[in-house]
Design an enzyme around this catalytic site. Sequence first.
Site, PDB file in Angstrom:
ATOM      1  N   SER A   1      33.980 -47.284-112.912  1.00  0.00           N
ATOM      2  CA  SER A   1      34.142 -46.754-111.831  1.00  0.00           C
ATOM      3  C   SER A   1      35.182 -47.240-110.599  1.00  0.00           C
ATOM      4  CB  SER A   1      32.692 -46.267-111.630  1.00  0.00           C
ATOM      5  OG  SER A   1      32.028 -45.679-112.349  1.00  0.00           O
TER       6      SER A   1
ATOM      7  N   HIS B   1      40.261 -43.835-115.881  1.00  0.00           N
ATOM      8  CA  HIS B   1      38.879 -43.662-115.790  1.00  0.00           C
ATOM      9  C   HIS B   1      38.344 -42.189-115.917  1.00  0.00           C
ATOM     10  CE1 HIS B   1      36.123 -43.362-111.644  1.00  0.00           C
ATOM     11  NE2 HIS B   1      35.236 -43.373-112.348  1.00  0.00           N
TER      12      HIS B   1
ATOM     13  N   GLU C   1      41.751 -40.607-113.934  1.00  0.00           N
ATOM     14  CA  GLU C   1      42.462 -41.983-112.666  1.00  0.00           C
ATOM     15  C   GLU C   1      42.898 -43.334-113.947  1.00  0.00           C
ATOM     16  OE1 GLU C   1      39.400 -43.231-110.111  1.00  0.00           O
ATOM     17  OE2 GLU C   1      40.647 -42.757-108.250  1.00  0.00           O
TER      18      GLU C   1
ATOM     19  N   ASN D   1      35.837 -42.766-106.049  1.00  0.00           N
ATOM     20  CA  ASN D   1      34.724 -43.284-106.216  1.00  0.00           C
ATOM     21  C   ASN D   1      35.016 -43.569-104.749  1.00  0.00           C
ATOM     22  OD1 ASN D   1      32.316 -42.467-107.887  1.00  0.00           O
ATOM     23  ND2 ASN D   1      33.647 -43.927-109.117  1.00  0.00           N
TER      24      ASN D   1
HETATM   25  N1  CAA Z   1      28.614 -32.357-121.202  1.00  0.00           N
HETATM   26  C1  CAA Z   1      29.264 -31.503-122.064  1.00  0.00           C
HETATM   27  N2  CAA Z   1      29.555 -30.240-121.205  1.00  0.00           N
HETATM   28  C2  CAA Z   1      29.074 -30.054-119.954  1.00  0.00           C
HETATM   29  C3  CAA Z   1      27.909 -30.811-119.787  1.00  0.00           C
HETATM   30  C4  CAA Z   1      27.384 -31.782-120.063  1.00  0.00           C
HETATM   31  N3  CAA Z   1      26.883 -33.231-119.222  1.00  0.00           N
HETATM   32  N4  CAA Z   1      27.525 -29.309-118.577  1.00  0.00           N
HETATM   33  C5  CAA Z   1      28.103 -29.031-118.777  1.00  0.00           C
HETATM   34  N5  CAA Z   1      28.611 -28.892-119.561  1.00  0.00           N
HETATM   35  C6  CAA Z   1      29.779 -27.157-120.035  1.00  0.00           C
HETATM   36  C7  CAA Z   1      28.961 -26.376-120.792  1.00  0.00           C
HETATM   37  O1  CAA Z   1      28.832 -26.719-122.227  1.00  0.00           O
HETATM   38  C8  CAA Z   1      29.825 -25.296-120.051  1.00  0.00           C
HETATM   39  O2  CAA Z   1      30.961 -24.828-121.370  1.00  0.00           O
HETATM   40  P1  CAA Z   1      30.733 -23.428-122.165  1.00  0.00           P
HETATM   41  O3  CAA Z   1      29.837 -22.619-121.041  1.00  0.00           O
HETATM   42  O4  CAA Z   1      31.788 -23.079-122.974  1.00  0.00           O
HETATM   43  O5  CAA Z   1      29.020 -24.131-122.763  1.00  0.00           O
HETATM   44  C9  CAA Z   1      30.557 -25.565-119.245  1.00  0.00           C
HETATM   45  O6  CAA Z   1      30.498 -26.828-119.493  1.00  0.00           O
HETATM   46  C10 CAA Z   1      30.017 -25.317-117.695  1.00  0.00           C
HETATM   47  O7  CAA Z   1      28.625 -25.526-117.738  1.00  0.00           O
HETATM   48  P2  CAA Z   1      28.035 -24.167-117.403  1.00  0.00           P
HETATM   49  O8  CAA Z   1      28.478 -22.711-117.272  1.00  0.00           O
HETATM   50  O9  CAA Z   1      26.207 -25.027-117.618  1.00  0.00           O
HETATM   51  O10 CAA Z   1      27.590 -24.899-115.347  1.00  0.00           O
HETATM   52  P3  CAA Z   1      28.239 -25.456-114.610  1.00  0.00           P
HETATM   53  O11 CAA Z   1      29.391 -24.035-114.200  1.00  0.00           O
HETATM   54  O12 CAA Z   1      27.168 -25.447-113.413  1.00  0.00           O
HETATM   55  O13 CAA Z   1      28.759 -26.240-114.774  1.00  0.00           O
HETATM   56  C11 CAA Z   1      29.783 -28.577-114.586  1.00  0.00           C
HETATM   57  C12 CAA Z   1      28.642 -27.574-115.153  1.00  0.00           C
HETATM   58  C13 CAA Z   1      30.839 -28.791-115.050  1.00  0.00           C
HETATM   59  C14 CAA Z   1      29.063 -29.979-114.896  1.00  0.00           C
HETATM   60  C15 CAA Z   1      29.675 -28.132-113.129  1.00  0.00           C
HETATM   61  O14 CAA Z   1      28.894 -29.036-112.033  1.00  0.00           O
HETATM   62  C16 CAA Z   1      30.414 -29.539-112.265  1.00  0.00           C
HETATM   63  O15 CAA Z   1      32.040 -29.357-111.672  1.00  0.00           O
HETATM   64  N6  CAA Z   1      30.293 -30.817-111.415  1.00  0.00           N
HETATM   65  C17 CAA Z   1      30.040 -32.032-110.985  1.00  0.00           C
HETATM   66  C18 CAA Z   1      30.984 -32.594-112.158  1.00  0.00           C
HETATM   67  C19 CAA Z   1      31.374 -34.084-111.719  1.00  0.00           C
HETATM   68  O16 CAA Z   1      31.817 -33.993-109.995  1.00  0.00           O
HETATM   69  N7  CAA Z   1      31.427 -34.538-111.803  1.00  0.00           N
HETATM   70  C20 CAA Z   1      32.601 -35.830-110.955  1.00  0.00           C
HETATM   71  C21 CAA Z   1      31.375 -36.901-110.987  1.00  0.00           C
HETATM   72  S1  CAA Z   1      31.903 -38.447-110.864  1.00  0.00           S
HETATM   73  C22 CAA Z   1      32.714 -39.947-111.927  1.00  0.00           C
HETATM   74  O17 CAA Z   1      32.021 -38.459-112.562  1.00  0.00           O
HETATM   75  C23 CAA Z   1      33.054 -41.181-111.322  1.00  0.00           C
HETATM   76  C24 CAA Z   1      32.298 -41.657-112.092  1.00  0.00           C
HETATM   77  O18 CAA Z   1      33.300 -43.235-111.826  1.00  0.00           O
HETATM   78  C25 CAA Z   1      31.090 -41.961-111.005  1.00  0.00           C
HETATM   79  P1  NAD Z   2      25.192 -45.544-119.388  1.00  0.00           P
HETATM   80  O1  NAD Z   2      24.099 -46.013-119.647  1.00  0.00           O
HETATM   81  O2  NAD Z   2      24.569 -43.628-120.307  1.00  0.00           O
HETATM   82  O3  NAD Z   2      25.648 -46.582-120.921  1.00  0.00           O
HETATM   83  C1  NAD Z   2      25.925 -47.085-120.716  1.00  0.00           C
HETATM   84  C2  NAD Z   2      25.569 -47.611-122.520  1.00  0.00           C
HETATM   85  O4  NAD Z   2      26.337 -48.964-122.909  1.00  0.00           O
HETATM   86  C3  NAD Z   2      24.444 -47.736-122.905  1.00  0.00           C
HETATM   87  O5  NAD Z   2      24.350 -46.809-124.325  1.00  0.00           O
HETATM   88  C4  NAD Z   2      23.877 -49.291-123.128  1.00  0.00           C
HETATM   89  O6  NAD Z   2      23.649 -49.353-124.679  1.00  0.00           O
HETATM   90  C5  NAD Z   2      25.884 -49.937-123.271  1.00  0.00           C
HETATM   91  N1  NAD Z   2      25.949 -51.023-123.317  1.00  0.00           N
HETATM   92  C6  NAD Z   2      25.453 -52.079-122.454  1.00  0.00           C
HETATM   93  N2  NAD Z   2      26.114 -53.751-122.526  1.00  0.00           N
HETATM   94  C7  NAD Z   2      26.356 -53.467-124.074  1.00  0.00           C
HETATM   95  C8  NAD Z   2      27.271 -54.729-124.596  1.00  0.00           C
HETATM   96  N3  NAD Z   2      27.341 -55.851-124.354  1.00  0.00           N
HETATM   97  N4  NAD Z   2      28.121 -54.053-125.706  1.00  0.00           N
HETATM   98  C9  NAD Z   2      27.758 -52.549-126.346  1.00  0.00           C
HETATM   99  N5  NAD Z   2      27.093 -52.146-125.014  1.00  0.00           N
HETATM  100  C10 NAD Z   2      26.480 -52.064-123.752  1.00  0.00           C
HETATM  101  O7  NAD Z   2      26.153 -45.865-119.058  1.00  0.00           O
HETATM  102  P2  NAD Z   2      27.859 -44.513-118.311  1.00  0.00           P
HETATM  103  O8  NAD Z   2      27.215 -43.794-117.522  1.00  0.00           O
HETATM  104  O9  NAD Z   2      28.213 -43.698-120.018  1.00  0.00           O
HETATM  105  O10 NAD Z   2      28.531 -45.660-117.873  1.00  0.00           O
HETATM  106  C11 NAD Z   2      28.972 -46.321-118.808  1.00  0.00           C
HETATM  107  C12 NAD Z   2      30.680 -46.846-117.310  1.00  0.00           C
HETATM  108  O11 NAD Z   2      30.659 -45.499-117.239  1.00  0.00           O
HETATM  109  C13 NAD Z   2      29.946 -47.932-116.409  1.00  0.00           C
HETATM  110  O12 NAD Z   2      30.535 -48.662-115.925  1.00  0.00           O
HETATM  111  C14 NAD Z   2      29.983 -46.521-115.087  1.00  0.00           C
HETATM  112  O13 NAD Z   2      30.298 -46.846-113.869  1.00  0.00           O
HETATM  113  C15 NAD Z   2      31.800 -45.848-115.871  1.00  0.00           C
HETATM  114  N6  NAD Z   2      31.409 -43.967-115.485  1.00  0.00           N
HETATM  115  C16 NAD Z   2      30.718 -43.813-115.050  1.00  0.00           C
HETATM  116  C17 NAD Z   2      30.307 -42.675-114.939  1.00  0.00           C
HETATM  117  C18 NAD Z   2      29.095 -41.360-114.422  1.00  0.00           C
HETATM  118  O14 NAD Z   2      29.159 -40.490-114.141  1.00  0.00           O
HETATM  119  N7  NAD Z   2      27.971 -42.363-115.525  1.00  0.00           N
HETATM  120  C19 NAD Z   2      31.905 -41.832-115.011  1.00  0.00           C
HETATM  121  C20 NAD Z   2      32.541 -42.671-114.966  1.00  0.00           C
HETATM  122  C21 NAD Z   2      32.849 -43.661-115.243  1.00  0.00           C
END
Ligand code: CAA
Ligand code: NAD
Length: 283
Positions: free
Chosen positions: A119, A140, A152, A190
């Site tokens: 991330s 990403h 990304e 991020n």
């Molecule tokens: N896994 C797989 N599919 C999922 C899901 C999940 N965890 N959650 C929801 N869905 C699917 C549902 O099955 C549904 O599809 P169908 O209707 O065809 O069954 C569809 O998504 C819409 O779901 P819902 O109607 O239940 O709910 P919603 O309209 O609120 O959508 C959401 C759910 C898509 C998660 C929406 O709330 C959303 O876009 N949230 C923001 C997500 C976001 O910002 N993601 C980026 C996070 S940052 C990141 O990833 C980077 C990082 O490094 C941290």
């Molecule tokens: P998570 O905690 O759900 O899963 C991590 C998995 O990695 C666990 O099942 C763990 O057992 C496994 N693991 C740890 N050490 C390991 C090793 N040495 N060998 C094999 N497997 C190992 O975490 P996550 O949310 O899936 O995040 C995973 C990566 O993706 C991180 O780098 C995170 O920053 C990135 N990421 C997360 C998100 C998010 O929204 N959670 C979105 C984009 C990217």
Amino acid sequence: MTINTIMVIGAGQMGSGIAQVCAMAGYNVFLHDLQEEFVQKGIQSIEKLLARAVDKGRMTEEDRDDTLRQLHPSTSIQNAAEADLIIEAVVENMDVKTGIFKMLDDIAPKHAILASNTSSLPITEIAAVTNRPEKVIGMHFMNPVPVMKLVEIIRGLQTSDSVYEVIEAVTTKLNKVPVEVNDFPGFISNRILMPMINEAIFALYEGVAEPEAIDEIMKLGMNHPMGPLTLADFIGLDTCLYIMETLQEGFGDDKYRPCPLLRKYVKAGWLGKKTGKGFYTYS
Ligand code: CAA
Ligand code: NAD
């Protein structure tokens, strides 16, 4: 270069989603984790999502069966010897990631591309522990992977143009949209998203409003699909904290200081949805 077999390291919420979309696109996929039970949990979550797609008429039963046949559980890192592309998705920790990349560099075929779903961590630093930095790249994905269109793509300092082009083509085959960025802490996604989430946590910490109010304001007022605290719980509070630490360390700027409340929750093991407790409680 042709990619036939992809290995996904880490079967958590991101790794299982990545394995699912790769198998759906017809790639042969190893889904790897440290223990059999972690891999099985990942496969079960894929089976559930595919069953839902069939129920909703978005996928045929035949396509579901084909997808599941493409997926191979793995607890042996030696399976990397079969892979053309490896996508690492383990915990957001530089030492753990570099340890895995060193191993993969020894085991994977010379032509194999090593990608990280990190991330925020520098791709250039991860690449530097291998003997193939030109074949290391950031891929990403966004959470939830099966739904979100963006990947990304992060170029490390030494990533080659030909490797970038292969990853761009794979991303398009996964039915996702690749967007290219250079390697700086938090990339683009991020660097912009996480300070907003951190600020929402500061607002809660300072007693400006209740969690529900903070989320409602951002949902209704800014048309965000989820409020920032719900999103933080969804991402994982440990991941949010690691990303803020990477931004603070990488830029050396106090504006990225993680909120003490975020630290406290992570220390308590309140990691959000995945542990059942974060800013909200989940059953
Ligand atoms: N896994 C797989 N599919 C999922 C899901 C999940 N965890 N959650 C929801 N869905 C699917 C549902 O099955 C549904 O599809 P169908 O209707 O065809 O069954 C569809 O998504 C819409 O779901 P819902 O109607 O239940 O709910 P919603 O309209 O609120 O959508 C959401 C759910 C898509 C998660 C929406 O709330 C959303 O876009 N949230 C923001 C997500 C976001 O910002 N993601 C980026 C996070 S940052 C990141 O990833 C980077 C990082 O490094 C941290
Ligand atoms: P998570 O905690 O759900 O899963 C991590 C998995 O990695 C666990 O099942 C763990 O057992 C496994 N693991 C740890 N050490 C390991 C090793 N040495 N060998 C094999 N497997 C190992 O975490 P996550 O949310 O899936 O995040 C995973 C990566 O993706 C991180 O780098 C995170 O920053 C990135 N990421 C997360 C998100 C998010 O929204 N959670 C979105 C984009 C990217």
